[in-house]
Scaffold this active site. Structure first.
Site, PDB file in Angstrom:
ATOM      1  N   CYS A 117      45.348  67.512  72.581  1.00 24.00           N
ATOM      2  CA  CYS A 117      45.421  66.198  71.977  1.00 24.00           C
ATOM      3  C   CYS A 117      46.659  65.796  71.134  1.00 24.00           C
ATOM      4  O   CYS A 117      46.973  64.710  70.866  1.00 24.00           O
ATOM      5  CB  CYS A 117      44.239  65.796  71.261  1.00 24.00           C
ATOM      6  SG  CYS A 117      42.626  65.826  72.230  1.00 24.00           S
ATOM      7  N   HIS A 259      45.105  59.614  66.690  1.00 22.83           N
ATOM      8  CA  HIS A 259      44.431  59.837  67.879  1.00 22.83           C
ATOM      9  C   HIS A 259      43.145  59.542  67.903  1.00 22.83           C
ATOM     10  O   HIS A 259      42.421  59.501  67.032  1.00 22.83           O
ATOM     11  CB  HIS A 259      44.483  61.538  67.874  1.00 22.83           C
ATOM     12  CG  HIS A 259      43.534  62.103  68.852  1.00 22.83           C
ATOM     13  ND1 HIS A 259      43.821  61.769  70.197  1.00 22.83           N
ATOM     14  CD2 HIS A 259      42.732  62.771  68.910  1.00 22.83           C
ATOM     15  CE1 HIS A 259      42.897  62.381  70.828  1.00 22.83           C
ATOM     16  NE2 HIS A 259      42.260  63.062  70.238  1.00 22.83           N
ATOM     17  N   ASN A 289      37.816  59.263  74.210  1.00 23.76           N
ATOM     18  CA  ASN A 289      39.033  60.090  73.640  1.00 23.76           C
ATOM     19  C   ASN A 289      39.727  60.437  74.826  1.00 23.76           C
ATOM     20  O   ASN A 289      39.390  61.157  75.861  1.00 23.76           O
ATOM     21  CB  ASN A 289      38.460  61.421  73.019  1.00 23.76           C
ATOM     22  CG  ASN A 289      39.424  62.514  72.601  1.00 23.76           C
ATOM     23  OD1 ASN A 289      40.695  62.568  72.933  1.00 23.76           O
ATOM     24  ND2 ASN A 289      39.075  63.484  71.838  1.00 23.76           N
TER      25      ASN A 289
END
Length: 338
Positions: A117, A259, A289
């Site tokens: 990520c 994020h 996500n």
């Protein structure tokens, strides 16, 4: 004495995104798993996510986001392509050369970055090095992932969290003082936590072969509580570092783009920084996500919502498997995402 050489900086001049059209809501998941819209929203803040159809690969999303980024930048080509992804089309070769080919960019250098990520920020740092050394004059960095391909169909926690998507930026070599110039990123890693976020089988450590297929685990696994503690600490620390490099205090930050993993993580990082939650941009409720695509998707969403204006001071940060983390900051340019 001679003046220090001022190296070119990566300047944001194009931004494009793509989400697959298929939408999976929490209610859809509740018909397959022991979960509910309330359970998911309370724990994650997520209401829906976009998921690819059978036959669609990560490169397909990356190519569409890349096309839009080129349009946003008003250019037909770039010198280098970097694709940040945990879900490449194949284990071998890298996905980036195919993406560059599909974009009609010919034989330009193209490579993948694997930092989960945090991949987009690692890709940004790699692009900065290429631009600073003159190895490239323009670089496209794409964060693209199709996590739906690696999620355990029976794991309600991971299936509720992740969505598919891609976001791409075009960077040009410019001056560090101009709008759109990204400051030096703050990056880090801690391999002692490599088992917190992983796909256990399928690599050289535990290859999947006919004789081991029954015991292999090819799905994404995450130790949520440990990840949250580490993510909050590391993202807050990295965010302060990049803000201070610009000479900003927390009160100077106009928009904080973390994020988009989980609403509790985003708010916990803001609270640790002493930053008002109203200055955090959140769109994970609509996309979940999206891993390496998270930051460019969130930036484009913030711009579309009128939350970003030329000159705004923006801090971005991410945390991912590895463990990896990072942050980068910029003054927002006069830019229209596509």
């Amino acid at each position: 004495m001679t003046d220090a050489v001022r190296l070119p900086a990566p300047v944001l001049c194009g931004l494009g995104t793509w989400l697959p059209p298929r939408v999976i809501t929490n209610d859809d998941l509740s018909r397959e798993l022991d979960t509910s819209d309330e359970w998911i929203r309370t724990r994650t803040g997520i209401g829906r996510r976009h998921v690819v159809q059978p036959g669609t690969a990560t490169s397909d999303l990356a190519v569409e986001a890349g096309r839009r980024a080129l349009k946003s930048a008003g250019v037909a080509a770039v010198d280098t392509v970097i694709v940040a992804t945990t879900t490449p089309d194949r284990t071998c070769p890298a996905t980036a050369p195919l993406v560059a080919h599909e974009l009609g960019l010919g034989t330009v250098p193209a490579f993948d970055v694997g930092a989960v990520c945090t991949g987009f920020l690692y890709g940004l740092a790699a692009a900065a090095g290429l631009l600073a050394t003159g190895s490239a004059g323009t670089v496209m960095v794409i964060g693209a992932d199709t996590y739906s391909r690696i999620l355990d169909p029976g794991d309600r926690s991971t299936r509720a969290l992740f969505g598919d998507g891609a976001g791409a930026v075009v960077l040009r070599a410019g001056d560090a003082g101009e709008p759109g110039a990204w400051g030096r990123a703050a990056l880090g890693s801690d391999g002692s936590g490599s088992d917190m976020i992983m796909v256990p089988s399928g690599g050289s450590r535990d290859p999947i072969r006919p004789e081991t297929a029954d015991s292999a685990d090819p799905y994404f696994r995450m130790q949520g509580k440990k990840v949250m503690r580490n993510a909050v600490e590391r993202m807050a620390e990295a965010s302060l570092t990049v803000a201070h490099r610009f000479g900003w205090g927390v009160d100077d930050i106009d928009l904080f783009v973390a994020h988009q993993a989980n609403i509790r993580i985003v708010h916990a990082v803001a609270d640790r920084l002493g930053l008002g939650r109203e200055r955090c941009h959140v769109h994970l409720d609509r996309v979940g996500n999206t891993a390496a695509a998270s930051i460019p998707l969130a930036l484009a969403d913030a711009a579309a919502a009128g939350r970003l204006h030329a000159g705004d001071r923006v801090v971005t940060t991410a945390f991912g498997g590895g463990l990896t983390w990072g942050a980068a900051a910029l003054h927002w340019p006069d830019l229209s995402p596509a």
